[in-house]
Design a protein around this motif. Sequence first.
Motif, mmCIF file in Angstrom:
data_model
loop_
_atom_site.group_PDB
_atom_site.id
_atom_site.type_symbol
_atom_site.label_atom_id
_atom_site.label_comp_id
_atom_site.label_asym_id
_atom_site.label_seq_id
_atom_site.Cartn_x
_atom_site.Cartn_y
_atom_site.Cartn_z
ATOM 1 N N UNK A 32 0.840 -1.211 0.000
ATOM 2 C CA UNK A 32 0.000 0.000 0.000
ATOM 3 C C UNK A 32 0.872 1.257 0.000
ATOM 4 N N UNK A 33 0.752 2.066 -1.049
ATOM 5 C CA UNK A 33 1.607 3.244 -1.175
ATOM 6 C C UNK A 33 1.374 4.237 -0.039
ATOM 7 N N UNK A 34 0.120 4.397 0.383
ATOM 8 C CA UNK A 34 -0.179 5.348 1.456
ATOM 9 C C UNK A 34 0.499 4.932 2.761
ATOM 10 N N UNK A 35 0.468 3.642 3.059
ATOM 11 C CA UNK A 35 1.110 3.136 4.278
ATOM 12 C C UNK A 35 2.614 3.358 4.225
ATOM 13 N N UNK A 36 3.164 3.287 3.015
ATOM 14 C CA UNK A 36 4.607 3.465 2.844
ATOM 15 C C UNK A 36 5.001 4.931 2.684
ATOM 16 N N UNK A 37 4.015 5.822 2.784
ATOM 17 C CA UNK A 37 4.250 7.267 2.658
ATOM 18 C C UNK A 37 4.858 7.613 1.296
ATOM 19 N N UNK A 38 4.307 6.998 0.264
ATOM 20 C CA UNK A 38 4.736 7.252 -1.105
ATOM 21 C C UNK A 38 3.505 7.383 -1.984
ATOM 22 N N UNK A 39 2.605 8.243 -1.590
ATOM 23 C CA UNK A 39 1.345 8.414 -2.298
ATOM 24 C C UNK A 39 1.584 8.945 -3.709
ATOM 25 N N UNK A 40 0.863 8.381 -4.668
ATOM 26 C CA UNK A 40 1.040 8.766 -6.053
ATOM 27 C C UNK A 40 2.045 7.905 -6.793
ATOM 28 N N UNK A 41 2.735 7.042 -6.058
ATOM 29 C CA UNK A 41 3.685 6.131 -6.680
ATOM 30 C C UNK A 41 3.369 4.703 -6.281
ATOM 31 N N UNK A 42 4.249 3.791 -6.607
ATOM 32 C CA UNK A 42 4.074 2.379 -6.279
ATOM 33 C C UNK A 42 5.267 1.889 -5.459
ATOM 34 N N UNK A 43 5.011 0.960 -4.565
ATOM 35 C CA UNK A 43 6.077 0.363 -3.774
ATOM 36 C C UNK A 43 6.019 -1.149 -3.962
ATOM 37 N N UNK A 44 7.076 -1.701 -4.513
ATOM 38 C CA UNK A 44 7.173 -3.145 -4.726
ATOM 39 C C UNK A 44 8.105 -3.752 -3.693
ATOM 40 N N UNK A 45 7.654 -4.813 -3.051
ATOM 41 C CA UNK A 45 8.517 -5.574 -2.150
ATOM 42 C C UNK A 45 9.059 -6.770 -2.906
ATOM 43 N N UNK A 46 10.367 -6.918 -2.917
ATOM 44 C CA UNK A 46 10.993 -8.027 -3.615
ATOM 45 C C UNK A 46 11.712 -8.962 -2.665
ATOM 46 N N UNK A 47 11.426 -10.253 -2.801
ATOM 47 C CA UNK A 47 12.127 -11.299 -2.049
ATOM 48 C C UNK A 47 12.982 -12.078 -3.038
ATOM 49 N N UNK A 48 14.298 -12.129 -2.855
ATOM 50 C CA UNK A 48 15.155 -12.792 -3.841
ATOM 51 C C UNK A 48 14.798 -14.266 -4.021
ATOM 52 N N UNK A 49 14.684 -14.694 -5.257
ATOM 53 C CA UNK A 49 14.374 -16.087 -5.547
ATOM 54 C C UNK A 49 15.553 -16.994 -5.211
ATOM 55 N N UNK A 50 16.744 -16.467 -5.344
ATOM 56 C CA UNK A 50 17.936 -17.200 -4.933
ATOM 57 C C UNK A 50 18.443 -16.566 -3.642
ATOM 58 N N UNK A 51 18.349 -17.284 -2.515
ATOM 59 C CA UNK A 51 18.744 -16.707 -1.222
ATOM 60 C C UNK A 51 20.170 -16.171 -1.252
ATOM 61 N N UNK A 52 20.370 -15.066 -0.584
ATOM 62 C CA UNK A 52 21.690 -14.449 -0.485
ATOM 63 C C UNK A 52 21.918 -13.991 0.949
ATOM 64 N N UNK A 53 23.136 -14.123 1.460
ATOM 65 C CA UNK A 53 23.413 -13.647 2.820
ATOM 66 C C UNK A 53 23.437 -12.124 2.904
ATOM 67 N N UNK A 54 23.468 -11.442 1.764
ATOM 68 C CA UNK A 54 23.593 -9.985 1.760
ATOM 69 C C UNK A 54 22.317 -9.286 2.206
ATOM 70 N N UNK A 55 21.149 -9.812 1.816
ATOM 71 C CA UNK A 55 19.897 -9.174 2.216
ATOM 72 C C UNK A 55 18.734 -10.158 2.101
#
Length: 234
Positions: free
Chosen positions: A153-176
Amino acid sequence: MTRKSLLAALVLGLSLPVLVPVGTAEAQAGKAPPAKPAPGGTPTAAQIADRVQAFYDKTQSFAATFSQRYTVKAYSKVKKSDGRVVFAKPGKMSWRYSNSNRIVSDGKTVLVYEADNKQAYEQPMGKSQYPAALSFLVGEGNIKTAFRLKLLPAAKMKFEGGYVLEGTPKSPTPAYQKILFYVDAGTYQVRRVLLLDAQGNRNQFTFEAPVVNEKVADSEFKFTPPPGTQVIKP
């Protein structure tokens, strides 16, 4: 967390506790630059990703000022940095920090220079943990291929008027563990990237005043550390 961790981990993956958000941390992302509203209904996460990818696929170079906010959760410590960044295909990038730190890649080798420590870390691009979070900016990789995506939800993320995508890496990495893409709804440029790791540390980059497809001299992606610099190679 040393400056070595902050800089080198971005490109070389030299430390594990570095980069990205999880569930409850999403609401704390902060206010991003205003984005243009999108006409019509809200597209799906996959549709947004396709439009983002299409924009950067046709982009040969991208330059912008950036601000970086790195938060170490264990110590409640925040490190702020800023500067200018340039990306160019294939695989080239140049980060000029206002404190004289540099991160440079000519597409083959990554060099991270820390001015205060007079140290430089050099590694072949193919052996680095170059984050998929930024690789699409230089024509390396695809965000739909690299991540499982969810629209927040863009409003919850304080980015109204834009989009916020959450990405989970398909190949696990220790970096993030996860990454948030803050997307301008008018241009489908990524305005902000927020990465979170297993320890709850947060590495946030906000891009402003972008310039697209401007010719960039090859010299921008070359850097020779000053005399007396210790160069560390794997």
